[in-house]
Scaffold this motif. Structure first.
Motif, PDB file in Angstrom:
ATOM      1  N   ILE A  42       0.837  -1.204   0.000  1.00 21.36           N
ATOM      2  CA  ILE A  42       0.000   0.000   0.000  1.00 21.36           C
ATOM      3  C   ILE A  42       0.875   1.258   0.000  1.00 21.36           C
ATOM      4  O   ILE A  42       0.667   2.181  -0.788  1.00 21.36           O
ATOM      5  N   GLY A  43       1.861   1.289   0.889  1.00 19.02           N
ATOM      6  CA  GLY A  43       2.741   2.444   0.972  1.00 19.02           C
ATOM      7  C   GLY A  43       3.525   2.664  -0.305  1.00 19.02           C
ATOM      8  O   GLY A  43       3.678   3.804  -0.778  1.00 19.02           O
ATOM      9  N   ASN A  44       4.012   1.587  -0.895  1.00 22.11           N
ATOM     10  CA  ASN A  44       4.799   1.678  -2.130  1.00 22.11           C
ATOM     11  C   ASN A  44       3.963   2.228  -3.274  1.00 22.11           C
ATOM     12  O   ASN A  44       4.440   3.056  -4.070  1.00 22.11           O
ATOM     13  N   ASN A  45       2.709   1.815  -3.356  1.00 19.49           N
ATOM     14  CA  ASN A  45       1.824   2.305  -4.417  1.00 19.49           C
ATOM     15  C   ASN A  45       1.561   3.799  -4.268  1.00 19.49           C
ATOM     16  O   ASN A  45       1.507   4.539  -5.262  1.00 19.49           O
ATOM     17  N   ILE A  46       1.416   4.263  -3.024  1.00 22.89           N
ATOM     18  CA  ILE A  46       1.188   5.693  -2.790  1.00 22.89           C
ATOM     19  C   ILE A  46       2.449   6.482  -3.121  1.00 22.89           C
ATOM     20  O   ILE A  46       2.379   7.572  -3.712  1.00 22.89           O
ATOM     21  N   ILE A  47       3.614   5.949  -2.759  1.00 18.57           N
ATOM     22  CA  ILE A  47       4.870   6.627  -3.074  1.00 18.57           C
ATOM     23  C   ILE A  47       5.047   6.731  -4.586  1.00 18.57           C
ATOM     24  O   ILE A  47       5.498   7.769  -5.103  1.00 18.57           O
ATOM     25  N   ASP A  48       4.691   5.692  -5.327  1.00 17.74           N
ATOM     26  CA  ASP A  48       4.757   5.747  -6.795  1.00 17.74           C
ATOM     27  C   ASP A  48       3.875   6.881  -7.321  1.00 17.74           C
ATOM     28  O   ASP A  48       4.255   7.603  -8.259  1.00 17.74           O
ATOM     29  N   VAL A  61       3.028   9.597  -5.645  1.00 18.52           N
ATOM     30  CA  VAL A  61       3.662  10.861  -5.269  1.00 18.52           C
ATOM     31  C   VAL A  61       4.802  11.189  -6.238  1.00 18.52           C
ATOM     32  O   VAL A  61       4.929  12.328  -6.714  1.00 18.52           O
ATOM     33  N   LEU A  62       5.636  10.210  -6.531  1.00 20.10           N
ATOM     34  CA  LEU A  62       6.776  10.445  -7.425  1.00 20.10           C
ATOM     35  C   LEU A  62       6.328  10.796  -8.841  1.00 20.10           C
ATOM     36  O   LEU A  62       6.988  11.580  -9.530  1.00 20.10           O
ATOM     37  N   ALA A  63       5.210  10.234  -9.256  1.00 15.35           N
ATOM     38  CA  ALA A  63       4.695  10.534 -10.596  1.00 15.35           C
ATOM     39  C   ALA A  63       4.218  11.982 -10.703  1.00 15.35           C
ATOM     40  O   ALA A  63       4.126  12.526 -11.813  1.00 15.35           O
ATOM     41  N   SER A  64       3.923  12.611  -9.565  1.00 14.58           N
ATOM     42  CA  SER A  64       3.412  13.988  -9.566  1.00 14.58           C
ATOM     43  C   SER A  64       4.420  14.979  -8.995  1.00 14.58           C
ATOM     44  O   SER A  64       4.059  16.124  -8.709  1.00 14.58           O
ATOM     45  N   ARG A  65       5.668  14.584  -8.839  1.00 15.17           N
ATOM     46  CA  ARG A  65       6.623  15.408  -8.111  1.00 15.17           C
ATOM     47  C   ARG A  65       7.024  16.688  -8.845  1.00 15.17           C
ATOM     48  O   ARG A  65       7.566  17.612  -8.230  1.00 15.17           O
ATOM     49  N   PHE A  66       6.736  16.784 -10.131  1.00 16.50           N
ATOM     50  CA  PHE A  66       7.059  18.009 -10.869  1.00 16.50           C
ATOM     51  C   PHE A  66       5.822  18.899 -11.062  1.00 16.50           C
ATOM     52  O   PHE A  66       5.900  19.919 -11.756  1.00 16.50           O
ATOM     53  N   MET A  67       4.729  18.523 -10.431  1.00 14.96           N
ATOM     54  CA  MET A  67       3.532  19.349 -10.449  1.00 14.96           C
ATOM     55  C   MET A  67       3.674  20.474  -9.418  1.00 14.96           C
ATOM     56  O   MET A  67       4.563  20.438  -8.561  1.00 14.96           O
ATOM     57  N   PRO A  68       2.813  21.498  -9.481  1.00 12.18           N
ATOM     58  CA  PRO A  68       2.877  22.582  -8.478  1.00 12.18           C
ATOM     59  C   PRO A  68       2.700  22.077  -7.051  1.00 12.18           C
ATOM     60  O   PRO A  68       3.238  22.657  -6.109  1.00 12.18           O
ATOM     61  N   TYR A  69       1.952  21.005  -6.886  1.00 15.24           N
ATOM     62  CA  TYR A  69       1.782  20.343  -5.592  1.00 15.24           C
ATOM     63  C   TYR A  69       1.327  18.915  -5.854  1.00 15.24           C
ATOM     64  O   TYR A  69       0.945  18.565  -6.976  1.00 15.24           O
ATOM     65  N   VAL A  70       1.379  18.086  -4.827  1.00 21.48           N
ATOM     66  CA  VAL A  70       0.974  16.681  -4.967  1.00 21.48           C
ATOM     67  C   VAL A  70      -0.265  16.448  -4.117  1.00 21.48           C
ATOM     68  O   VAL A  70      -0.266  16.724  -2.912  1.00 21.48           O
ATOM     69  N   SER A  71      -1.299  15.949  -4.743  1.00 20.18           N
ATOM     70  CA  SER A  71      -2.558  15.710  -4.043  1.00 20.18           C
ATOM     71  C   SER A  71      -2.776  14.221  -3.838  1.00 20.18           C
ATOM     72  O   SER A  71      -2.727  13.437  -4.789  1.00 20.18           O
ATOM     73  N   ILE A  72      -2.958  13.825  -2.583  1.00 16.24           N
ATOM     74  CA  ILE A  72      -3.369  12.453  -2.259  1.00 16.24           C
ATOM     75  C   ILE A  72      -4.554  12.537  -1.302  1.00 16.24           C
ATOM     76  O   ILE A  72      -4.737  13.549  -0.607  1.00 16.24           O
ATOM     77  N   SER A  73      -5.344  11.495  -1.264  1.00 14.64           N
ATOM     78  CA  SER A  73      -6.542  11.508  -0.420  1.00 14.64           C
ATOM     79  C   SER A  73      -6.165  11.413   1.055  1.00 14.64           C
ATOM     80  O   SER A  73      -5.034  11.059   1.407  1.00 14.64           O
ATOM     81  N   GLY A  74      -7.127  11.717   1.906  1.00 10.58           N
ATOM     82  CA  GLY A  74      -6.896  11.612   3.346  1.00 10.58           C
ATOM     83  C   GLY A  74      -6.563  10.194   3.763  1.00 10.58           C
ATOM     84  O   GLY A  74      -5.718   9.974   4.638  1.00 10.58           O
ATOM     85  N   ILE A  75      -7.233   9.224   3.135  1.00 11.05           N
ATOM     86  CA  ILE A  75      -6.954   7.819   3.451  1.00 11.05           C
ATOM     87  C   ILE A  75      -5.528   7.460   3.040  1.00 11.05           C
ATOM     88  O   ILE A  75      -4.787   6.816   3.795  1.00 11.05           O
TER      89      ILE A  75
END
Length: 332
Positions: A85-91, A93-107
């Motif tokens: 689960i953690g690895n999938n979320i990190i992937d 995050v890394l896929a969006s790291r050049f965006m103005p910000y990174v959005s993930i859900s509260g869960i």
């Protein structure tokens, strides 16, 4: 004590730093190889290391059932689920790291917070200290029993000459640290959610590093004194790849998204130095960075739980089928 296990060879090699994490620090073009810097010798090892072999111990997550059987699979499987689960979320995050910000859900934020917190407490840097503390308690009880007992004269002379701790060793199963590992990970994760999450991206040509202690904590401001990772004033540092680091900082009004932080060469050096100092012994990186030698790293330093009891007279049983001498224990 004799233990029984019908499937000893299954999932024997168990990691306390996930292979999925280590893979993000491998040598360019390699899937599983990286360079290891040994703090004890102040040098890089001559050969590269495989992520399959490092930061792992046999039966690391074993438990003893009420029937005196060894279960080394149940907790390993549960932790593997957390890693997935953690690895999938990190992937993500890394896929969006050049965006103005990174959005993930509260869960997702909660799941990633627990993943990071568990990384703090699952390694020997935490578990060994907890186990030694239990060993110290048993040693104190042993001394109390000894003082009230009337042992044979020969044994009394032996203890008087060598000391009780040198005559009678205390065996402590490393399993005593498991509840503390999980409880403190949960407690710390709750505190992590109250912090500002900042992502720092390194430019091409420079890298972050990792180690056998992959998550670092320290006071956010000077003058706070010694604090733990669940303290509201603690800052948490977690390089998630050789190109990106995540910093969780105390904030009165943390944003709901992950902020993209400002990179600087001094920040890169500060992050790598903190990771190097926190490592118990081994630092892992994608190249033989000679600047590591300039950090004045000392053997024996590192981020760890230190027990006042010490390890003298205490044998931490990490592998339930081996004695301290590494001779196999007879099985039923």
């Amino acid at each position: 004590m004799r233990y029984v296990c019908k499937i000893r060879k299954s999932k024997k090699n168990q990691h306390y730093v996930p292979k999925s994490h280590l893979k993000r620090f491998t040598i360019g073009g390699e899937k599983s190889l990286l360079w290891t810097f040994d703090k004890d010798y102040g040098e890089f090892e001559k050969l590269t290391s495989s992520i399959k072999k490092i930061c792992a111990e046999d039966y690391y997550y074993y438990q003893v059932t009420p029937d005196k059987e060894i279960d080394h699979i149940a907790l390993e499987d549960s932790i593997s689920e957390v890693e997935t689960i953690g690895n999938n979320i990190i992937d993500k995050v890394l896929a969006s790291r050049f965006m103005p910000y990174v959005s993930i859900s509260g869960i997702e934020r909660g799941e990633l917070a627990f993943y990071i917190a568990l990384l703090l407490f699952r390694g020997p840097s935490f578990r060994d200290g907890v186990t030694e503390t239990y060993g110290g308690i048993v040693k104190n009880i042993l001394h109390q029993i000894w003082d009230k007992s009337n042992p044979p004269d020969a044994l009394q002379k032996l203890v008087k000459k060598n000391g009780l701790s040198n005559v009678i060793n205390v065996d402590i199963n490393s399993t005593v640290s498991l509840d503390h590992m999980l409880n403190l990970a949960n407690l710390s994760a709750q505190e992590f959610l109250k912090k500002e999450w900042v992502l720092v991206n390194a430019p091409d040509g420079v890298n972050f590093i990792t180690g056998d202690v992959p998550v670092v904590f320290y006071p956010y401001q000077s003058g706070v004194g010694n604090i733990g990772p669940a303290h509201k004033s603690a800052e948490i540092l977690y390089p998630i790849s050789k190109s990106t680091a995540l910093i969780l900082s105390p904030s009165a009004r943390p944003k709901e998204w992950i902020v993209i932080g400002q990179y600087s060469d001094s920040l890169l050096q500060e992050i790598n130095k903190k990771v190097s100092k926190a490592a118990l012994r081994y630092i892992y990186c994608s190249d033989r960075f000679e600047w590591l030698k300039g950090f004045n790293l000392n053997s024996g330093e590192g981020q760890r739980v230190v027990s006042s009891a010490g390890s003298k007279g205490i044998n931490i049983v990490k592998n339930p089928w081996k004695r301290k001498s590494n001779k196999p224990i007879k099985q039923d």
